[in-house]
Design a protein around this motif. Structure first.
Motif, mmCIF file in Angstrom:
data_model
loop_
_atom_site.group_PDB
_atom_site.id
_atom_site.type_symbol
_atom_site.label_atom_id
_atom_site.label_comp_id
_atom_site.label_asym_id
_atom_site.label_seq_id
_atom_site.Cartn_x
_atom_site.Cartn_y
_atom_site.Cartn_z
ATOM 1 N N UNK A 124 0.814 -1.216 0.000
ATOM 2 C CA UNK A 124 0.000 0.000 0.000
ATOM 3 C C UNK A 124 0.848 1.266 0.000
ATOM 4 N N UNK A 125 2.129 1.150 0.290
ATOM 5 C CA UNK A 125 3.081 2.261 0.262
ATOM 6 C C UNK A 125 4.465 1.629 0.185
ATOM 7 N N UNK A 126 5.498 2.383 -0.164
ATOM 8 C CA UNK A 126 6.837 1.796 -0.244
ATOM 9 C C UNK A 126 7.245 1.130 1.071
ATOM 10 N N UNK A 127 7.445 -0.173 1.015
ATOM 11 C CA UNK A 127 7.872 -0.911 2.199
ATOM 12 C C UNK A 127 6.769 -1.191 3.199
ATOM 13 N N UNK A 128 5.500 -0.998 2.819
ATOM 14 C CA UNK A 128 4.369 -1.203 3.732
ATOM 15 C C UNK A 128 3.394 -2.185 3.091
ATOM 16 N N UNK A 129 3.121 -3.298 3.777
ATOM 17 C CA UNK A 129 2.249 -4.347 3.272
ATOM 18 C C UNK A 129 1.000 -4.460 4.131
ATOM 19 N N UNK A 130 -0.113 -4.776 3.477
ATOM 20 C CA UNK A 130 -1.421 -4.911 4.123
ATOM 21 C C UNK A 130 -1.772 -6.386 4.225
ATOM 22 N N UNK A 131 -2.124 -6.817 5.448
ATOM 23 C CA UNK A 131 -2.589 -8.173 5.736
ATOM 24 C C UNK A 131 -3.969 -8.056 6.362
ATOM 25 N N UNK A 137 -7.306 -5.408 10.000
ATOM 26 C CA UNK A 137 -6.151 -5.151 9.141
ATOM 27 C C UNK A 137 -4.880 -5.133 9.983
ATOM 28 N N UNK A 138 -3.867 -5.821 9.490
ATOM 29 C CA UNK A 138 -2.542 -5.840 10.103
ATOM 30 C C UNK A 138 -1.549 -5.281 9.086
ATOM 31 N N UNK A 139 -0.382 -4.886 9.562
ATOM 32 C CA UNK A 139 0.577 -4.210 8.682
ATOM 33 C C UNK A 139 1.951 -4.818 8.867
ATOM 34 N N UNK A 140 2.672 -4.943 7.778
ATOM 35 C CA UNK A 140 4.042 -5.470 7.770
ATOM 36 C C UNK A 140 4.940 -4.403 7.158
ATOM 37 N N UNK A 141 5.991 -4.031 7.862
ATOM 38 C CA UNK A 141 6.886 -2.964 7.425
ATOM 39 C C UNK A 141 8.258 -3.533 7.119
ATOM 40 N N UNK A 175 5.516 10.586 21.068
ATOM 41 C CA UNK A 175 6.568 11.406 20.499
ATOM 42 C C UNK A 175 7.843 10.665 20.155
ATOM 43 N N UNK A 176 7.933 9.405 20.519
ATOM 44 C CA UNK A 176 9.134 8.612 20.222
ATOM 45 C C UNK A 176 9.213 8.322 18.732
ATOM 46 N N UNK A 177 10.414 8.395 18.171
ATOM 47 C CA UNK A 177 10.651 7.994 16.789
ATOM 48 C C UNK A 177 11.268 6.601 16.781
ATOM 49 N N UNK A 178 10.617 5.678 16.096
ATOM 50 C CA UNK A 178 11.107 4.298 15.969
ATOM 51 C C UNK A 178 11.676 4.146 14.572
ATOM 52 N N UNK A 179 12.946 3.819 14.498
ATOM 53 C CA UNK A 179 13.578 3.610 13.192
ATOM 54 C C UNK A 179 13.230 2.224 12.688
ATOM 55 N N UNK A 180 12.514 2.166 11.587
ATOM 56 C CA UNK A 180 12.130 0.900 10.970
ATOM 57 C C UNK A 180 12.622 0.948 9.540
ATOM 58 N N UNK A 181 13.648 0.184 9.237
ATOM 59 C CA UNK A 181 14.262 0.231 7.925
ATOM 60 C C UNK A 181 14.858 1.598 7.668
ATOM 61 N N UNK A 182 14.457 2.231 6.560
ATOM 62 C CA UNK A 182 15.028 3.523 6.172
ATOM 63 C C UNK A 182 14.246 4.711 6.717
ATOM 64 N N UNK A 183 13.207 4.465 7.538
ATOM 65 C CA UNK A 183 12.314 5.545 7.914
ATOM 66 C C UNK A 183 12.082 5.586 9.422
ATOM 67 N N UNK A 184 11.801 6.798 9.925
ATOM 68 C CA UNK A 184 11.365 6.979 11.302
ATOM 69 C C UNK A 184 9.846 6.987 11.347
ATOM 70 N N UNK A 185 9.296 6.257 12.321
ATOM 71 C CA UNK A 185 7.861 6.225 12.568
ATOM 72 C C UNK A 185 7.618 6.816 13.952
ATOM 73 N N UNK A 186 6.854 7.892 14.009
ATOM 74 C CA UNK A 186 6.605 8.597 15.270
ATOM 75 C C UNK A 186 5.383 8.014 15.968
ATOM 76 N N UNK A 187 5.518 7.785 17.266
ATOM 77 C CA UNK A 187 4.420 7.262 18.068
ATOM 78 C C UNK A 187 3.474 8.408 18.429
ATOM 79 N N UNK A 188 2.201 8.247 18.074
ATOM 80 C CA UNK A 188 1.158 9.218 18.402
ATOM 81 C C UNK A 188 0.146 8.499 19.297
ATOM 82 N N UNK A 189 0.007 8.972 20.523
ATOM 83 C CA UNK A 189 -0.816 8.266 21.500
ATOM 84 C C UNK A 189 -2.236 8.834 21.506
#
Length: 358
Positions: free
Chosen positions: A36-43, A55-59, A187-201
């Motif tokens: 569904x996006x570069x490096x993002x898979x939909x299950x 829906x689950x997601x694989x990065x 607010x934490x940034x989690x590095x997953x592969x080439x990208x940072x994913x920010x936690x939004x609570x």
């Protein structure tokens, strides 16, 4: 993406109500994935409820994968995971499992997957801890707690008998959660592969629900906090019988609108991926404003319990699963109206709590 997948068609883009845009209109078949996006898979996994899927997601995570959420703990879901891990995901190891919140369709197989994959669980601490303690409650202990709660809500003998029969429904839908967790925080940034994913609570739907926002990819994994077609369940439950989760949820909607850009592709846990985040947040806020006004109006003529109000607020036929959710949602609106001074609570001689206009 460098990896090819037998994933099925994404389908032509569609525009729905309130201007939402759905770029992927055909979900993946069980045991398959759709990019569904570069490096993002939909299950997608099945659920044994009226809401029949999650829906689950694989990065992509360097030379591995990060999984987001698990599905409910059933043998069918386990078999589908086995097929995925032996098929579409077989070329890379799983580095970690992230769970957005403790609900059984999101964390139900966390212990099984982390053991099977030798991978750690990452989750908000409140979600992991709440799930652990709830899963540890014996059927009798939970049923006794729930019976007192639903008596206060105005339930009669028939409904209370169902409470006794259900025991602890959470425990029946999960395997034991992992005994350790890697905490993720706002607010934490989690590095997953080439990208940072920010936690939004977000709060209200669950104690500390985590969304994952990647500004570079313009993608938001919203979990249950924002859904395209239905309003996320916001309920009062036996474990927190006097709380006001709706205030927390409404504040979270405002926070997400101020924090996350509007032009993201939203990946929800139920329904289809969509664009139009801020419009959807506005609709959800308006929905609850309307439901609060309707609830307050019903309490004008005479004091009413939550159970008195359920038939008037939920006019369709409800199964038992939906009915318990409806009672919890009604209580959430009543507690919020009490908090803001529009209703007051009175305990009757039968022990039921009824709400009337101030």
């Amino acid at each position: 993406m460098s990896t090819s997948f037998a994933a099925g068609s994404a389908g032509p883009a569609q525009t729905g109500a309130n201007g939402l845009r759905f770029p992927h209109t055909t979900p993946p078949e069980p045991g398959t994935v759709i990019p569904v996006a570069p490096g993002v898979l939909w299950v997608r996994m099945p659920l044994p409820f009226a809401l029949d899927h999650i829906n689950l997601w694989v990065l992509e995570d360097g030379d591995g994968w990060t999984l987001v959420d698990t599905g409910i703990a059933t043998s069918e879901t386990q078999m589908l995971w086995d097929a995925l891990l032996a098929g579409a995901l077989a070329d890379r190891p799983v580095r970690r499992l992230i769970c957005t919140h403790f609900h059984p369709d999101h964390m139900g197989l966390s212990g099984w997957l982390t053991d099977r994959l030798d991978a750690p669980l990452w989750a908000p601490l409140a979600e992991w801890a709440f799930g652990r303690q709830l899963a540890a409650m014996a059927d009798g202990e939970f049923a006794a707690l729930a019976r007192r709660f639903y008596e206060r809500a105005g339930c009669g003998p028939e409904m209370l008998a169902r409470v006794d029969q259900r025991g602890n429904p959470y425990r029946a839908r999960v395997v034991p959660h992992p005994p350790a967790v890697r905490r993720i925080m706002a607010g934490q940034d989690i590095r997953i592969g080439a990208h940072d994913w920010r936690v939004v609570i977000g709060h209200g739907h669950s104690p500390e629900h985590a969304g994952l926002w990647c500004p570079h990819l313009r993608v938001l994994i919203s979990g249950d906090q924002v859904l395209p077609r239905i309003s996320p369940n916001v309920s009062v439950w036996p474990t927190e019988p006097d709380e006001d989760p709706l205030s927390l949820f409404l504040a979270s909607l405002h926070h997400w609108r101020a924090t996350v850009d509007d032009d993201v592709l939203v990946l929800p846990s139920h329904g289809l991926p969509f664009r139009g985040l801020h419009a959807r947040l506005g609709v959800l806020l308006h929905h609850h404003d309307g439901r609060l006004d309707e609830t307050a109006a019903l309490c004008q003529a005479q004091p009413r319990s939550a159970m008195d109000l359920v038939p008037a607020l939920f006019r369709r036929e409800l199964d038992d699963h939906q009915r318990f959710f409806a009672i919890g949602e009604t209580l959430a609106h009543l507690h919020h109206l009490e908090r803001v001074g529009r209703l007051q609570r009175v305990v009757g001689g039968d022990g039921a709590e009824r709400f009337s206009a101030v």
